[in-house]
Structures are given as C-alpha cells and as structure tokens.
Scaffold this motif. Structure first.
Motif, short mmCIF file in Angstrom:
data_model
loop_
_atom_site.label_atom_id
_atom_site.label_comp_id
_atom_site.label_asym_id
_atom_site.label_seq_id
_atom_site.Cartn_x
_atom_site.Cartn_y
_atom_site.Cartn_z
N GLU A 26 0.86 -1.32 0.05
CA GLU A 26 -0.08 -0.04 -0.17
C GLU A 26 0.90 1.24 -0.09
OE1 GLU A 26 -2.33 -3.21 1.90
OE2 GLU A 26 -0.25 -2.53 1.92
N GLN A 27 2.07 1.33 0.73
CA GLN A 27 2.95 2.64 0.89
C GLN A 27 3.36 2.68 -0.41
OE1 GLN A 27 5.09 1.05 4.27
NE2 GLN A 27 4.16 2.50 5.66
N ILE A 28 4.03 1.54 -0.96
CA ILE A 28 4.83 1.60 -2.39
C ILE A 28 3.64 2.17 -3.42
CG2 ILE A 28 5.59 0.33 -4.19
CD1 ILE A 28 6.83 -1.64 -2.17
N PHE A 29 2.55 1.93 -3.57
CA PHE A 29 1.68 2.14 -4.46
C PHE A 29 1.23 3.80 -4.26
CE2 PHE A 29 -2.55 3.15 -6.06
CZ PHE A 29 -2.53 2.86 -7.20
N GLN A 30 0.97 4.03 -2.92
CA GLN A 30 0.69 5.46 -2.71
C GLN A 30 2.03 6.44 -3.09
OE1 GLN A 30 0.33 6.24 1.56
NE2 GLN A 30 -0.93 8.27 0.87
N GLN A 31 3.00 5.85 -2.79
CA GLN A 31 4.18 6.90 -3.26
C GLN A 31 4.53 6.86 -4.67
OE1 GLN A 31 7.89 5.76 -1.04
NE2 GLN A 31 9.25 5.85 -3.10
N ALA A 32 4.52 5.59 -5.29
CA ALA A 32 5.20 5.43 -6.60
C ALA A 32 4.02 6.05 -7.81
CB ALA A 32 5.84 3.98 -6.88
#
Length: 364
Positions: A26-32
């Motif tokens: 979830e954090q990777i998607f939100q950032q990238a």
C-alpha cells in the motif's frame, strides 16, 4: 565502579547500523503511483493508435517505451485527472527506451535504483494494463537476461497489453525498470528495461527520435533476427520475434517472422495465428499468404491451404513454389483434374519442377 546496564544497552544499540525498512504494498503504491502517468498516442487525424504508461524521471520529463509513442502525431498524458500535451525528447530505439517532454507536469520524479537488483528480489509493477489506469501487481525478479551489454529484468510481476512504459519498483519504492513486454507462452515471462539505461540515455546514449521512426525501428528488429537466423539460432529467432510483436503489434513483418520461427521449430499450429495476423496487417504480402497456405497444407487442411495459396498467386501470379503447393493441396482433396491443370502449368513455367510434381502427385 558499577556499570549502569541500561546505559550499556543504549550504547550497544547505537552501534547497530540502521536498515531501511521495506514498505508495504500500500505504501509503495501510494508513493510510486504519483509518478506514473498514462500516455495516449494519436495519428494525424486524431484517432488513437496506442496507449501505455510512463514514469516521471525528471522535471517535466517522462520515460517510456519507444513503441508506445511510435508514429504518433499527437501525444497526451493523463495524470490525476489532468490531461497535458507532450512532445518526443530523447530516444534509444535499439533499447526501445524513449523520453517525452510534458510542460506543466506537476508530478514528483522517482528515485532510481540502478545497482541493487538481484534474482529473488520482490518487486511491484505499476502501469495501465488494458487501459486501466494505475494498476499494481506484485512478484519477484525471476532472472536477469543478457542483452546489449546489459541485462533485461525478467519478473513474475504481471505485465499485459497496455502495461508497456510503466514502472517496476523495489520494496523501498525506487524505480528499477521500465516494464516493456511479455511473452505469452509461459509463466513469469515478463520483462523490464533496467533503470541504468535511463541514466545512460540522459547522458547521451541516444539514437534517432521515435516520432515517425517505425521504418528505423523495424529495420533494427529485422537486423537482429537476421543475425540469429545466420547462426541458425531458431530459439533465438523465436524469442526475438515474440518480443517484436509485443513491441510492434501492428507490424505484418513481425508476425510473419513469428510464424516462420514457429514453423522452423516444428510448431505449425502456433504458426497459423501468427501468419493470420501478418495477412491482417498486410493483405498484399506474398510470403505471408504463401507461408500460411503451406502451413495449412502441412496440417492437411486442404480447403484453407487452397484459399491462402490462391491469395499468394493473386499477388505474384505464376510463382512456381505457390503453383506447386496449390497442386499438392488439390491432390490432397482428390481433385485429379485440377492436379492435371497444375502439372500442365508447371511444364510451361519450370519443366524440371513439373517432373518432380508428376512423380509425387500425377498418377499414370
């Protein structure tokens, strides 16, 4: 002197090096995802010709695959419900890596990981498969495949039609590759271009710009396949042609080469749909029609063989190979009068070939 155990513990802990914690999906998607955009390519009449992804790698600069923007007369990018115009910038056609300039694009640039890539590493792909904006898939790096003095990244993270030009990210959200193509014959056959190529492109490792450059791009694929053919590396020809149809899905020559590769590796049933695509995109290709007919003939599908070979003869009347194979198809159907007509025609065109035909198909 007594030691304070609490102080000793704190001192020891301070000596342990800090390790960056892996982010959640979830954090990777939100950032990238903030740095992944959708590209729409249009022809001179304003009709859509392609769609793919792109990754923001610089100020108002987006990196993608060249085949996403090839032949485009107009480029639009979509980012967070905003549509902006774009123009071609740098390009390396050999590597299918291009950049476009997008004025007024307000999106964060990604951080690149150009070195710490290893087999077994968990990765995440973000792109726009089948036109679905910002889709996340998860997988591993399956292998690193040698190419052009560097390496393709093979991954089990799903890549499908429309995913080209998207981003492949590590567990810290850094870009490790540009998703490029997939091969549909087996699992985990998804490939990305390494992020190190982006750095090389920006340092000057470039070729002709991609706008209007289909002939140049196609010629480069033809050269690569020709080199593999010269070595009789048929598995290499097959792999290259599979990549080519993913990069240029409207290229009749690419589909014909794929059909030829399946034929050379004794897989005629797989060759049929490839040749069908070839004649779909170029109905005046003698070789594609003739090879389609020959493959039907090899599978004893005589009606379809006759139809395809007749199309080939429409394009090149009197071609002795096509006439010979048409006679073979007539023989398979038991049409003796047609076989006799073909024999007579071959006697006028090539008496030696007519003799070979008579031995095989003309009954006394």
């Amino acid at each position: 002197m007594q030691r304070n155990p609490g102080v000793a513990f704190l001192f020891a802990a301070a000596l342990v090096p800090a390790v960056a914690a892996a982010k959640t999906p979830e954090q990777i998607f939100q950032q990238a995802s903030q740095s992944v955009i959708v590209i729409h390519a249009y022809d001179g009449e304003g009709d859509p010709i392609n769609q793919g992804g792109g990754v923001v790698t610089g100020r108002e600069l987006v990196t993608t695959n060249c085949h996403v923007i090839e032949n485009a007369m107009r480029l639009d990018v979509q980012h967070q419900h905003q549509v902006l115009s774009a123009t071609p910038a740098e390009a390396n056609l050999d590597r299918d890596l291009c950049q476009i300039r997008v004025p007024q694009l307000n999106a964060p640039r990604v951080m690149l990981n150009t070195s710490r890539v290893r087999v077994g590493q968990r990765v995440y792909a973000i792109g726009a498969p089948e036109g679905l904006e910002l889709t996340l898939t998860e997988g591993l790096i399956s292998s690193l495949r040698e190419f052009d003095g560097s390496q393709f990244i093979q991954t089990s993270a799903a890549i499908s039609q429309g995913s080209s030009g998207g981003g492949l990210f590590d567990t810290e959200g850094r870009l490790i590759g540009i998703t490029a193509f997939f091969v549909g014959e087996g699992p985990n056959l998804n490939f990305a271009l390494p992020a190190a190529w982006i750095v090389e492109l920006e340092r000057g490792g470039r070729a002709k710009a991609a706008g209007g450059g289909q002939d140049t791009l196609e010629a480069r694929w033809i050269r690569r396949i020709g080199e593999a053919r010269a070595k009789k590396d048929w598995s290499g020809v097959l792999s290259l042609s599979q990549q080519w149809v993913r990069v240029m899905p409207r290229s009749a020559r690419a589909w014909q080469e794929l059909g030829d590769a399946y034929t050379a590796t004794n897989r005629p049933r797989r060759a049929i749909p490839a040749y069908q695509q070839a004649v779909r995109y170029d109905g005046d290709s003698f070789d594609a029609w003739h090879n389609l007919g020959w493959t039907y003939l090899a599978l004893n599908q005589y009606d379809r063989a006759i139809e395809a070979i007749q199309e080939a003869l429409r394009i090149k009347p009197g071609d002795t190979r096509a006439v010979f194979n048409l006679g073979a198809a007539y023989h398979g159907q038991g049409l003796r009068e047609k076989v006799q007509e073909i024999h007579a025609q071959l006697r006028n065109l090539d008496p030696a070939l007519a003799g070979q035909f008579a031995k095989k198909y003309v009954k006394p």
